[in-house]
Design an enzyme around this catalytic site. Structure first.
Site, PDB file in Angstrom:
ATOM      1  N   GLY A  10      12.288  -5.817  -5.078  1.00 46.44           N
ATOM      2  CA  GLY A  10      10.851  -5.771  -4.799  1.00 46.44           C
ATOM      3  C   GLY A  10       9.999  -6.140  -6.000  1.00 46.44           C
ATOM      4  N   LEU A  37      16.991   3.977   2.187  1.00 46.92           N
ATOM      5  CA  LEU A  37      16.002   5.005   2.509  1.00 46.92           C
ATOM      6  C   LEU A  37      16.167   5.526   3.933  1.00 46.92           C
ATOM      7  CD1 LEU A  37      12.900   3.508   0.698  1.00 46.92           C
ATOM      8  CD2 LEU A  37      14.052   5.655   0.126  1.00 46.92           C
ATOM      9  N   ALA A  60       9.895   0.443  -0.041  1.00 46.88           N
ATOM     10  CA  ALA A  60       9.231   0.773   1.226  1.00 46.88           C
ATOM     11  C   ALA A  60       9.429  -0.354   2.215  1.00 46.88           C
ATOM     12  CB  ALA A  60       7.732   0.989   0.997  1.00 46.88           C
ATOM     13  N   TYR A  61       9.115  -0.059   3.470  1.00 41.87           N
ATOM     14  CA  TYR A  61       9.029  -1.087   4.514  1.00 41.87           C
ATOM     15  C   TYR A  61       7.619  -1.633   4.389  1.00 41.87           C
ATOM     16  CZ  TYR A  61       9.010  -3.095   9.266  1.00 41.87           C
ATOM     17  OH  TYR A  61       8.936  -3.943  10.347  1.00 41.87           O
ATOM     18  N   TYR A 125       2.021   0.392   9.698  1.00 44.12           N
ATOM     19  CA  TYR A 125       2.419   0.446   8.280  1.00 44.12           C
ATOM     20  C   TYR A 125       1.592   1.507   7.557  1.00 44.12           C
ATOM     21  CZ  TYR A 125       2.214  -0.692   3.309  1.00 44.12           C
ATOM     22  OH  TYR A 125       2.211  -0.590   1.935  1.00 44.12           O
ATOM     23  N   LYS A 129       2.981   4.998   5.877  1.00 41.98           N
ATOM     24  CA  LYS A 129       2.852   5.288   4.436  1.00 41.98           C
ATOM     25  C   LYS A 129       2.106   6.607   4.228  1.00 41.98           C
ATOM     26  CE  LYS A 129       3.749   3.319   1.189  1.00 41.98           C
ATOM     27  NZ  LYS A 129       4.951   3.404   0.301  1.00 41.98           N
ATOM     28  N   TRP A 150      -2.973  -4.688  -2.521  1.00 42.67           N
ATOM     29  CA  TRP A 150      -2.987  -6.151  -2.652  1.00 42.67           C
ATOM     30  C   TRP A 150      -2.128  -6.581  -3.841  1.00 42.67           C
ATOM     31  CZ3 TRP A 150      -8.399  -8.629  -1.269  1.00 42.67           C
ATOM     32  CH2 TRP A 150      -8.914  -8.000  -0.138  1.00 42.67           C
TER      33      TRP A 150
HETATM   34  N1  NDP Z   1       2.915  -5.295  -1.609  1.00 44.30           N
HETATM   35  C1  NDP Z   1       1.709  -4.808  -1.587  1.00 44.30           C
HETATM   36  O1  NDP Z   1       0.739  -5.533  -1.456  1.00 44.30           O
HETATM   37  C2  NDP Z   1       1.479  -3.347  -1.731  1.00 44.30           C
HETATM   38  C3  NDP Z   1       2.540  -2.455  -1.867  1.00 44.30           C
HETATM   39  N2  NDP Z   1       2.294  -1.116  -1.949  1.00 44.30           N
HETATM   40  C4  NDP Z   1       3.408  -0.177  -2.095  1.00 44.30           C
HETATM   41  O2  NDP Z   1       4.013  -0.407  -3.365  1.00 44.30           O
HETATM   42  C5  NDP Z   1       5.421  -0.245  -3.262  1.00 44.30           C
HETATM   43  C6  NDP Z   1       6.106  -1.476  -3.795  1.00 44.30           C
HETATM   44  O3  NDP Z   1       5.652  -2.586  -3.056  1.00 44.30           O
HETATM   45  P1  NDP Z   1       6.309  -4.014  -3.386  1.00 44.30           P
HETATM   46  O4  NDP Z   1       6.987  -3.965  -4.703  1.00 44.30           O
HETATM   47  O5  NDP Z   1       5.294  -5.063  -3.098  1.00 44.30           O
HETATM   48  O6  NDP Z   1       7.441  -4.064  -2.267  1.00 44.30           O
HETATM   49  P2  NDP Z   1       8.256  -5.347  -1.814  1.00 44.30           P
HETATM   50  O7  NDP Z   1       7.879  -5.650  -0.417  1.00 44.30           O
HETATM   51  O8  NDP Z   1       8.177  -6.385  -2.860  1.00 44.30           O
HETATM   52  O9  NDP Z   1       9.750  -4.765  -1.832  1.00 44.30           O
HETATM   53  C7  NDP Z   1      10.060  -3.694  -1.004  1.00 44.30           C
HETATM   54  C8  NDP Z   1      11.251  -3.026  -1.639  1.00 44.30           C
HETATM   55  O10 NDP Z   1      11.651  -1.961  -0.798  1.00 44.30           O
HETATM   56  C9  NDP Z   1      13.045  -2.043  -0.628  1.00 44.30           C
HETATM   57  N3  NDP Z   1      13.452  -1.500   0.661  1.00 44.30           N
HETATM   58  C10 NDP Z   1      12.991  -1.820   1.880  1.00 44.30           C
HETATM   59  N4  NDP Z   1      13.642  -1.102   2.808  1.00 44.30           N
HETATM   60  C11 NDP Z   1      14.533  -0.327   2.144  1.00 44.30           C
HETATM   61  C12 NDP Z   1      15.501   0.636   2.536  1.00 44.30           C
HETATM   62  N5  NDP Z   1      15.711   0.926   3.814  1.00 44.30           N
HETATM   63  N6  NDP Z   1      16.235   1.239   1.577  1.00 44.30           N
HETATM   64  C13 NDP Z   1      16.061   0.916   0.269  1.00 44.30           C
HETATM   65  N7  NDP Z   1      15.163   0.019  -0.176  1.00 44.30           N
HETATM   66  C14 NDP Z   1      14.421  -0.582   0.771  1.00 44.30           C
HETATM   67  C15 NDP Z   1      13.372  -3.507  -0.727  1.00 44.30           C
HETATM   68  O11 NDP Z   1      14.711  -3.540  -1.125  1.00 44.30           O
HETATM   69  P3  NDP Z   1      15.555  -4.878  -1.048  1.00 44.30           P
HETATM   70  O12 NDP Z   1      15.119  -5.609  -2.290  1.00 44.30           O
HETATM   71  O13 NDP Z   1      16.972  -4.427  -1.060  1.00 44.30           O
HETATM   72  O14 NDP Z   1      15.161  -5.562   0.234  1.00 44.30           O
HETATM   73  C16 NDP Z   1      12.409  -3.959  -1.817  1.00 44.30           C
HETATM   74  O15 NDP Z   1      12.996  -3.730  -3.083  1.00 44.30           O
HETATM   75  C17 NDP Z   1       5.713   0.085  -1.811  1.00 44.30           C
HETATM   76  O16 NDP Z   1       5.828   1.492  -1.695  1.00 44.30           O
HETATM   77  C18 NDP Z   1       4.480  -0.397  -1.072  1.00 44.30           C
HETATM   78  O17 NDP Z   1       4.230   0.368   0.112  1.00 44.30           O
HETATM   79  C19 NDP Z   1       1.016  -0.598  -1.920  1.00 44.30           C
HETATM   80  C20 NDP Z   1      -0.058  -1.445  -1.796  1.00 44.30           C
HETATM   81  C21 NDP Z   1       0.113  -2.868  -1.738  1.00 44.30           C
HETATM   82  C1  TDO Z   2      -1.439 -16.118   4.821  1.00 46.90           C
HETATM   83  C2  TDO Z   2      -2.870 -15.892   5.226  1.00 46.90           C
HETATM   84  C3  TDO Z   2      -3.361 -14.611   5.350  1.00 46.90           C
HETATM   85  N1  TDO Z   2      -4.665 -14.425   5.720  1.00 46.90           N
HETATM   86  C4  TDO Z   2      -5.217 -13.079   5.835  1.00 46.90           C
HETATM   87  C5  TDO Z   2      -4.424 -12.147   6.731  1.00 46.90           C
HETATM   88  C6  TDO Z   2      -4.727 -10.783   6.157  1.00 46.90           C
HETATM   89  O1  TDO Z   2      -5.955 -10.297   6.680  1.00 46.90           O
HETATM   90  C7  TDO Z   2      -4.921 -11.070   4.674  1.00 46.90           C
HETATM   91  C8  TDO Z   2      -3.708 -10.662   3.860  1.00 46.90           C
HETATM   92  O2  TDO Z   2      -2.587 -11.275   4.425  1.00 46.90           O
HETATM   93  P1  TDO Z   2      -1.097 -10.851   4.017  1.00 46.90           P
HETATM   94  O3  TDO Z   2      -0.332 -10.563   5.247  1.00 46.90           O
HETATM   95  O4  TDO Z   2      -0.592 -11.829   3.052  1.00 46.90           O
HETATM   96  O5  TDO Z   2      -1.285  -9.512   3.201  1.00 46.90           O
HETATM   97  P2  TDO Z   2      -0.855  -8.054   3.664  1.00 46.90           P
HETATM   98  O6  TDO Z   2       0.610  -8.051   4.048  1.00 46.90           O
HETATM   99  O7  TDO Z   2      -1.829  -7.528   4.615  1.00 46.90           O
HETATM  100  O8  TDO Z   2      -0.967  -7.283   2.271  1.00 46.90           O
HETATM  101  C9  TDO Z   2      -0.844  -5.916   2.315  1.00 46.90           C
HETATM  102  O9  TDO Z   2       0.505  -5.584   2.030  1.00 46.90           O
HETATM  103  C10 TDO Z   2       0.741  -4.203   2.166  1.00 46.90           C
HETATM  104  C11 TDO Z   2       2.186  -3.929   1.795  1.00 46.90           C
HETATM  105  C12 TDO Z   2      -0.240  -3.354   1.417  1.00 46.90           C
HETATM  106  O10 TDO Z   2       0.075  -2.211   1.075  1.00 46.90           O
HETATM  107  C13 TDO Z   2      -1.672  -3.828   1.305  1.00 46.90           C
HETATM  108  O11 TDO Z   2      -2.320  -3.296   0.143  1.00 46.90           O
HETATM  109  C14 TDO Z   2      -1.785  -5.337   1.282  1.00 46.90           C
HETATM  110  O12 TDO Z   2      -1.444  -5.865   0.020  1.00 46.90           O
HETATM  111  O13 TDO Z   2      -5.143 -12.481   4.555  1.00 46.90           O
HETATM  112  C15 TDO Z   2      -5.522 -15.507   5.957  1.00 46.90           C
HETATM  113  O14 TDO Z   2      -6.704 -15.338   6.296  1.00 46.90           O
HETATM  114  N2  TDO Z   2      -5.027 -16.763   5.835  1.00 46.90           N
HETATM  115  C16 TDO Z   2      -3.736 -17.002   5.475  1.00 46.90           C
HETATM  116  O15 TDO Z   2      -3.343 -18.194   5.378  1.00 46.90           O
END
Ligand code: NDP
Ligand code: TDO
Ligand code: MG
Length: 291
Positions: A10, A37, A60-61, A125, A129, A150
């Site tokens: 991740g 998890l 996380a998922y 989602y 969370k 984000w």
């Molecule tokens: N991405 C975002 O925009 C945001 C993320 N967050 C939170 O921040 C944290 C990190 O996000 P981010 O780094 O972007 O996550 P990613 O989507 O980049 O990666 C998710 C991670 O979770 C792991 N994972 C998923 N399912 C399982 C499972 N069943 N068991 C073990 N590991 C699992 C994946 O493991 P594997 O590599 O093996 O697939 C991966 O390492 C999360 O808790 C997320 O909810 C909060 C706000 C925004």
């Molecule tokens: C790819 C794309 C997305 N969008 C819009 C859709 C959506 O409203 C917004 C963001 O799109 P995404 O699906 O990339 O982002 P999104 O998966 O919603 O991102 C979220 O991820 C989870 C894990 C979080 O916890 C949040 O904080 C947030 O970061 O942009 C467009 O308008 N045009 C595009 O071409």
């Protein structure tokens, strides 16, 4: 200091591995298959076996739209999984830092959300969370729940990489301009998590426990974020891509996203002395690495 972090590929876990090396912190990334998890026993065994000074719950998922059709999987990972991590932290007697999201809010606030504001997730989602926050807090009092938003980085999948990929085959991209939030670099999150973990290990102060908001400084719509990404692309490569600013209605998705999810970061700054850089500066640093 030795941190056990959940997940392997991740964004945040990868950033922690990189930044941990810079800070001289031992990072032990535990993910599937040894830590799943959705499998409580594997979580307890892997984390207790690691004997860390603190646990960072980053895995996380995170497939926001897919979760709408897979609620059971989303809750198994984001809620039950968080509970298993909390049990391991209690068994070890160590603090747990748990990453959560701005998507726990309903998006109706006229100003940045405080940690004490009412939550109201509008997606599966976000609900999964929030359920994880509550489950973890009910099991492990020695916690810091860090709500970020984000998240982007040079790693894994994120909005920056999606925009750069679209730019390869287009000279304009339509992006919603009516959802406000704050882009946050996983590298900045990693630095903050290391600073927070160190303070939680060094002090039992109750005010260092609880929920904290942890996002970049400033605010943007997704369209603003896309414009900043394409400005960096143009500067570095000369490639011109324009953003066609659209509404959420023009871009229907399975999940409902908050119209406004800016988080106030003042509590973290006041209690931990931690404040993340402006999102525009951090985005430039990530683009420098990607382009
Ligand atoms: N991405 C975002 O925009 C945001 C993320 N967050 C939170 O921040 C944290 C990190 O996000 P981010 O780094 O972007 O996550 P990613 O989507 O980049 O990666 C998710 C991670 O979770 C792991 N994972 C998923 N399912 C399982 C499972 N069943 N068991 C073990 N590991 C699992 C994946 O493991 P594997 O590599 O093996 O697939 C991966 O390492 C999360 O808790 C997320 O909810 C909060 C706000 C925004
Ligand atoms: C790819 C794309 C997305 N969008 C819009 C859709 C959506 O409203 C917004 C963001 O799109 P995404 O699906 O990339 O982002 P999104 O998966 O919603 O991102 C979220 O991820 C989870 C894990 C979080 O916890 C949040 O904080 C947030 O970061 O942009 C467009 O308008 N045009 C595009 O071409
Ligand atoms: Mg996404």
């Amino acid at each position: 200091m030795r941190l056990a972090v959940t997940g392997k590929q991740g964004q945040v876990v990868t950033a922690l591995i990189e930044r941990g090396a810079v800070h001289g912190v031992d990072i032990l990334a535990l993910g599937r298959p040894e830590l799943d998890l959705a499998d409580r026993a594997s979580v307890l065994d892997a984390l207790t076996g690691a004997k860390p000074d603190a646990i960072v719950s980053a895995a996380a998922y995170t497939a926001v739209d897919k979760a709408e059709s897979e609620p059971a999987q989303a809750f198994a990972v984001n809620c039950d999984g968080a509970g298993a991590v909390a049990e391991a932290a209690v068994a070890l007697g160590v603090p747990v830092l748990h990453l959560s999201t701005d998507y726990v809010f309903d998006g109706t606030s006229p100003e940045p959300y405080l940690e004490s504001d009412l939550v109201g997730p509008t997606s599966v989602y976000g609900r999964s969370k929030l359920a994880g926050e509550m489950r973890l807090a009910s099991i492990a009092p020695n916690h810091a729940i860090l709500r970020t938003a984000w998240v982007y980085s040079p790693f894994g999948a994120n909005f920056v990489k999606t925009m750069l990929r679209l730019a390869e085959t287009r000279d304009s991209v339509s992006v919603v301009a009516d959802q406000q939030g704050t882009p946050t670099s996983a590298l900045d999150i990693a630095d903050a998590v290391i600073a927070i973990a160190r303070q939680m290990i060094d002090s039992d102060e109750a005010e260092l426990r609880g929920v904290f908001h942890l996002t970049g400084t400033g605010s943007a719509s997704w369209a603003d974020f896309a414009e900043a990404i394409f400005a960096g692309l143009a500067e570095k490569t000369g490639k011109q891509v324009t953003v066609n600013r659209i509404t959420t209605a023009d871009y229907p998705t399975p999940a409902r996203r908050p119209a406004y999810s800016r988080l106030s970061n003042e509590k973290l700054a006041r209690l931990y002395g931690v404040r993340l850089p402006d999102w525009r500066d951090s985005t430039k640093l990530v683009l420098d690495r990607l382009l």
